[in-house]
Design a protein around this motif. Structure first.
Motif, mmCIF file in Angstrom:
data_model
loop_
_atom_site.group_PDB
_atom_site.id
_atom_site.type_symbol
_atom_site.label_atom_id
_atom_site.label_comp_id
_atom_site.label_asym_id
_atom_site.label_seq_id
_atom_site.Cartn_x
_atom_site.Cartn_y
_atom_site.Cartn_z
ATOM 1 N N GLN A 1 5.901 -5.122 60.926
ATOM 2 C CA GLN A 1 5.973 -4.760 62.340
ATOM 3 C C GLN A 1 5.415 -3.366 62.568
ATOM 4 O OE1 GLN A 1 6.702 -7.122 64.436
ATOM 5 N NE2 GLN A 1 8.877 -7.645 64.471
ATOM 6 N N ALA A 2 5.811 -2.426 61.704
ATOM 7 C CA ALA A 2 5.353 -1.052 61.845
ATOM 8 C C ALA A 2 3.848 -0.958 61.620
ATOM 9 C CB ALA A 2 6.100 -0.148 60.872
ATOM 10 N N THR A 3 3.359 -1.704 60.654
ATOM 11 C CA THR A 3 1.918 -1.699 60.360
ATOM 12 C C THR A 3 1.116 -2.188 61.564
ATOM 13 O OG1 THR A 3 2.424 -2.163 58.048
ATOM 14 C CG2 THR A 3 0.151 -2.509 58.765
ATOM 15 N N LEU A 4 1.608 -3.272 62.173
ATOM 16 C CA LEU A 4 0.908 -3.818 63.337
ATOM 17 C C LEU A 4 0.916 -2.831 64.498
ATOM 18 C CD1 LEU A 4 2.186 -7.504 63.263
ATOM 19 C CD2 LEU A 4 -0.172 -6.750 62.934
ATOM 20 N N GLU A 5 2.058 -2.188 64.709
ATOM 21 C CA GLU A 5 2.132 -1.227 65.805
ATOM 22 C C GLU A 5 1.187 -0.057 65.551
ATOM 23 O OE1 GLU A 5 6.068 0.260 66.815
ATOM 24 O OE2 GLU A 5 5.181 1.684 68.237
ATOM 25 N N LEU A 6 1.153 0.381 64.304
ATOM 26 C CA LEU A 6 0.289 1.493 63.930
ATOM 27 C C LEU A 6 -1.177 1.153 64.185
ATOM 28 C CD1 LEU A 6 0.653 4.295 62.760
ATOM 29 C CD2 LEU A 6 0.583 3.330 60.462
ATOM 30 N N GLU A 7 -1.530 -0.063 63.841
ATOM 31 C CA GLU A 7 -2.928 -0.469 64.046
ATOM 32 C C GLU A 7 -3.285 -0.497 65.533
ATOM 33 O OE1 GLU A 7 -5.661 -3.913 62.362
ATOM 34 O OE2 GLU A 7 -3.750 -3.800 61.304
ATOM 35 N N VAL B 1 4.848 -12.947 64.282
ATOM 36 C CA VAL B 1 4.557 -12.580 62.893
ATOM 37 C C VAL B 1 5.773 -12.704 61.966
ATOM 38 C CG1 VAL B 1 4.023 -10.593 61.425
ATOM 39 C CG2 VAL B 1 2.463 -11.241 63.245
ATOM 40 N N PRO B 2 6.945 -12.195 62.353
ATOM 41 C CA PRO B 2 8.091 -12.314 61.447
ATOM 42 C C PRO B 2 8.410 -13.765 61.118
ATOM 43 C CG PRO B 2 8.576 -10.770 63.203
ATOM 44 C CD PRO B 2 7.285 -11.427 63.567
ATOM 45 N N GLN B 3 8.295 -14.617 62.118
ATOM 46 C CA GLN B 3 8.564 -16.029 61.882
ATOM 47 C C GLN B 3 7.528 -16.641 60.940
ATOM 48 O OE1 GLN B 3 11.046 -17.793 62.437
ATOM 49 N NE2 GLN B 3 10.236 -19.823 61.966
ATOM 50 N N ARG C 1 2.684 -22.452 56.834
ATOM 51 C CA ARG C 1 2.015 -21.328 57.479
ATOM 52 C C ARG C 1 0.495 -21.497 57.551
ATOM 53 N NH1 ARG C 1 3.966 -17.017 54.551
ATOM 54 N NH2 ARG C 1 2.141 -16.779 53.239
ATOM 55 N N ALA C 2 -0.097 -21.948 56.454
ATOM 56 C CA ALA C 2 -1.562 -21.979 56.381
ATOM 57 C C ALA C 2 -2.219 -22.787 57.509
ATOM 58 C CB ALA C 2 -2.000 -22.484 55.010
ATOM 59 N N PRO C 3 -1.796 -24.036 57.752
ATOM 60 C CA PRO C 3 -2.460 -24.784 58.831
ATOM 61 C C PRO C 3 -2.206 -24.168 60.209
ATOM 62 C CG PRO C 3 -0.604 -26.017 57.916
ATOM 63 C CD PRO C 3 -0.809 -24.840 57.034
ATOM 64 N N MET C 4 -1.001 -23.616 60.383
ATOM 65 C CA MET C 4 -0.670 -22.979 61.659
ATOM 66 C C MET C 4 -1.612 -21.805 61.928
ATOM 67 S SD MET C 4 3.127 -21.633 62.703
ATOM 68 C CE MET C 4 3.895 -23.240 62.840
ATOM 69 N N LEU C 5 -1.782 -20.958 60.923
ATOM 70 C CA LEU C 5 -2.635 -19.782 61.103
ATOM 71 C C LEU C 5 -4.104 -20.181 61.217
ATOM 72 C CD1 LEU C 5 -1.012 -17.040 58.838
ATOM 73 C CD2 LEU C 5 -0.730 -17.487 61.276
ATOM 74 N N ARG C 6 -4.476 -21.255 60.517
ATOM 75 C CA ARG C 6 -5.872 -21.707 60.641
ATOM 76 C C ARG C 6 -6.173 -22.143 62.062
ATOM 77 N NH1 ARG C 6 -5.791 -23.768 55.394
ATOM 78 N NH2 ARG C 6 -4.964 -25.746 56.116
ATOM 79 N N ALA C 7 -5.215 -22.831 62.700
ATOM 80 C CA ALA C 7 -5.422 -23.295 64.077
ATOM 81 C C ALA C 7 -5.563 -22.104 65.028
ATOM 82 C CB ALA C 7 -4.250 -24.185 64.510
ATOM 83 N N ILE C 8 -4.726 -21.105 64.823
ATOM 84 C CA ILE C 8 -4.782 -19.928 65.688
ATOM 85 C C ILE C 8 -6.076 -19.157 65.442
ATOM 86 C CG2 ILE C 8 -3.686 -17.705 66.154
ATOM 87 C CD1 ILE C 8 -0.987 -19.221 65.476
ATOM 88 N N ARG D 1 -6.385 -9.167 65.059
ATOM 89 C CA ARG D 1 -5.556 -10.318 64.722
ATOM 90 C C ARG D 1 -6.212 -11.154 63.635
ATOM 91 N NH1 ARG D 1 -3.938 -12.234 70.893
ATOM 92 N NH2 ARG D 1 -2.143 -10.848 71.129
ATOM 93 N N LEU D 2 -7.504 -11.343 63.763
ATOM 94 C CA LEU D 2 -8.223 -12.130 62.749
ATOM 95 C C LEU D 2 -8.138 -11.452 61.386
ATOM 96 C CD1 LEU D 2 -11.323 -13.308 64.825
ATOM 97 C CD2 LEU D 2 -9.568 -14.768 63.790
ATOM 98 N N ARG D 3 -8.236 -10.142 61.369
ATOM 99 C CA ARG D 3 -8.093 -9.423 60.100
ATOM 100 C C ARG D 3 -6.703 -9.669 59.513
ATOM 101 N NH1 ARG D 3 -10.815 -5.351 62.906
ATOM 102 N NH2 ARG D 3 -8.895 -4.192 63.304
ATOM 103 N N TRP D 4 -5.678 -9.629 60.370
ATOM 104 C CA TRP D 4 -4.314 -9.852 59.883
ATOM 105 C C TRP D 4 -4.188 -11.253 59.291
ATOM 106 C CZ3 TRP D 4 -0.189 -13.061 60.257
ATOM 107 C CH2 TRP D 4 1.014 -12.589 59.689
ATOM 108 N N ILE D 5 -4.730 -12.232 60.000
ATOM 109 C CA ILE D 5 -4.650 -13.611 59.509
ATOM 110 C C ILE D 5 -5.360 -13.745 58.169
ATOM 111 C CG2 ILE D 5 -5.443 -15.973 59.910
ATOM 112 C CD1 ILE D 5 -4.886 -15.556 62.879
#
Lengths: 173, 173
Positions: free
Chosen positions: A154-160, B111-113, B122-129, B165-169
């Motif tokens: 969470q902190a990393t995302l906010e920082l970004e 993200v926490p979820q 997680r993988a298919p969910m994130l691929r769709a997004i 967001r794409l970088r995070w994914i």
DNA sequence: TTACTCATGTAACAAGTTACATGATTTA
DNA sequence: TAAATCATGTAACTTGTTACATGAGTAA
């Protein structure tokens, strides 16, 4: 069967966040949950009692949360996510339309206005915001030294986010 | 003096956005304003009639907007920002606490979820997004070829958000 | 004149907010 | 026991939502 009423609509962001938080800490109480929300960095999100208690009651009525009395005289209830709750949470987490929406970003919504200001008006305004962002970033840097898991992400995302804003200010002030 | 009632509270995000939009296009009508909001990328922001008309009435009652009848039989009013409105807008734009807040970001709140899910979930969910984000980014790329000024800046900011967001994914899928 | 779109608006509802009320538990 | 804090909750209000109503202008 005690007939959990069918929900008509998708979970609100608060409901999703509550379900997700309860799932990560089974047996959690509304009070503990509020504490967690109160320290969240969002000012759009106060985690007020008037929001949390009714939301948890709604989720319980819909059969997505189950509650067991703790036995104390206050009637404290410990919550957990039901199977139906797991399913609803999965749908919430995987809702691509919602997940990719830009949300509500007070910084971005002010940008058009900032750009119409004269340099003399804009520069001090952006400097003040820049300063506040720098302070917040250094606080987040401290957090990152000790935080783990979810708090760390969470902190990393906010920082970004704040760094991107700082880049925008540097290019436009 | 016709006594514009004193406002007790700060402008809401919608009110600030409306004032700002009216200022950028003097003589604008509520209908035109709604059109502009309806194409905004935010799904949290529907620009519904039930929000826009009452908000503009509030701003007029508070003396921040002035309206002149256009003369047609529909009673269409053309709005402009008053001096008091300019001041309120400046305060709104320069509110550092609001401007730097993280706002409401459905991606970040999920993200926490996502992190608690198994890799298989997680993988298919994130691929769709991810896929939806890529589509949106290429649409924004097209927009940037022709857009100017405000629209250009808005698109650029949205593009930067989606790329983060794409970088995070990419790092977490 | 009929139908379509433009334009303004309201009604019923949803889900937050702040501020307050109430009582249980813990600590000095 | 008195005071502080823990914990649950409600009441009044604000501001948004969807869905509908109504009528003006315009093009066939």
């Amino acid at each position: 069967m005690p007939a959990s009423r069918k929900r008509k609509a998708a979970l609100t962001e608060l409901e999703g966040a509550i379900l997700s938080a309860v799932r990560r800490g089974e047996g959690i109480t509304p009070y503990r949950l509020r504490q967690a929300f109160l320290v969240s960095p969002s000012i759009e999100w106060s985690g007020s009692a008037g929001a949390v208690y009714p939301a948890m009651r709604r989720l319980k009525a819909a059969g997505l949360l189950a509650a067991t009395a703790s036995g104390d005289a206050r009637g404290t209830e410990h919550y957990s996510v039901t199977a139906a709750g797991e399913a609803a949470l999965l749908a919430w987490a995987g809702d691509a339309t919602r997940a990719m929406s830009v949300g509500i970003d007070p910084f971005r919504s002010r940008v058009p206005q900032w750009l119409t200001l004269s340099r003399a008006q804009r520069a001090p305004m952006l400097r003040a915001i820049e300063k506040a962002l720098v302070v917040r970033c250094s606080a987040l840097g401290e957090t990152l030294k000790t935080a783990h898991d979810i708090a760390r992400v969470q902190a990393t995302l906010e920082l970004e986010l704040h760094r991107a804003r700082l880049r925008w200010i540097a290019a436009n002030k």
